[in-house]
Design a protein around this motif. Structure first.
Motif, PDB file in Angstrom:
ATOM      1  N   ILE A 199      47.589 -50.136 -59.656  1.00  0.00           N
ATOM      2  CA  ILE A 199      48.760 -50.868 -60.168  1.00  0.00           C
ATOM      3  C   ILE A 199      50.041 -50.150 -59.759  1.00  0.00           C
ATOM      4  O   ILE A 199      50.984 -50.767 -59.252  1.00  0.00           O
TER       5      ILE A 199
ATOM      6  N   TYR B  68      53.169 -51.502 -57.274  1.00  0.00           N
ATOM      7  CA  TYR B  68      54.601 -51.540 -57.601  1.00  0.00           C
ATOM      8  C   TYR B  68      55.399 -50.649 -56.665  1.00  0.00           C
ATOM      9  O   TYR B  68      56.541 -50.974 -56.307  1.00  0.00           O
TER      10      TYR B  68
ATOM     11  N   LEU C 188      54.301 -55.077 -67.148  1.00  0.00           N
ATOM     12  CA  LEU C 188      53.430 -55.630 -66.100  1.00  0.00           C
ATOM     13  C   LEU C 188      53.293 -57.157 -66.156  1.00  0.00           C
ATOM     14  O   LEU C 188      52.436 -57.721 -65.479  1.00  0.00           O
TER      15      LEU C 188
ATOM     16  N   ILE D  23      53.041 -58.968 -62.814  1.00  0.00           N
ATOM     17  CA  ILE D  23      52.206 -58.389 -61.750  1.00  0.00           C
ATOM     18  C   ILE D  23      51.513 -59.486 -60.951  1.00  0.00           C
ATOM     19  O   ILE D  23      51.225 -59.317 -59.765  1.00  0.00           O
TER      20      ILE D  23
END
Ligand SMILES: [Fe+2]
Length: 187
Positions: A10, A14, A54, A57
């Motif tokens: 994750i 980003y 998030l 996402i």
């Protein structure tokens, strides 16, 4: 990269794509960090802070798919469902559920609060139609009765606010221990 399956992936996603434009005056990572900071400022619990961080996402994951030939329109990417599916196995339902509901929360508020729709940014107004427009009466009742309604509405408020040209926020590194702690608790 395929869909992230752990915190490190994750963070890498980003770091790789977070500087991309969110569609307002901020980048994806600025929007994410502003939403997390707003959640912290309101005393949200850890799971809701991570959900705020998030919640979009799915946009980044969809963009990965777009790299592979998918053609997306304006916010017809089902990003809230994709995001929830990515986050549920890593952090559990307490993070995934508000993410799954954050678009429905916008549609609900537009239906029950006429003044709210007028406050939406131009991009958010444009995407509302693609997302199905305001909920009908029956769907509003179902959403209001949903156990995740309150958290989704709180997240929605931060989502709508976290588009400021300048705002002091924690960094992704600052929030990493929180991400690791929640993922460890789920595992
Ligand atoms: Fe957002």
């Amino acid at each position: 990269m395929n869909r992230p399956t752990n915190v490190a992936e994750i963070v890498a996603l980003y770091e790789r794509r977070g500087s991309e434009h969110y569609g307002e005056s901020v980048s994806q990572i600025e929007h994410a960090l502003q939403c997390a900071a707003l959640a912290q400022a309101e005393g949200a619990d850890d799971a809701l802070v991570v959900a705020a961080l998030l919640h979009d996402i799915g946009h980044l994951v969809v963009d990965v798919q777009a790299d592979e030939g998918y053609v997306m329109g304006v916010d017809d990417d089902d990003h809230e469902s994709i995001g929830a599916k990515v986050l549920a196995p890593i952090f559990g339902a307490s993070v995934a559920q508000p993410v799954a509901l954050h678009v429905t929360a916008k549609r609900y508020r537009c239906a029950v609060d006429p003044d709210y729709a007028a406050t939406l940014s131009q991009t958010s107004t444009e995407t509302l139609a693609a997302q199905g427009g305001p909920l009908d009466t029956e769907a509003c009742s179902r959403f209001a009765a949903h156990p995740g309604c309150d958290d989704a509405l709180r997240l929605r408020t931060w989502d709508d606010t976290g588009k400021m040209a300048e705002m002091d926020t924690p960094s992704l590194d600052d929030l990493r221990p929180l991400l690791d702690r929640l993922a460890a608790a789920k595992a």
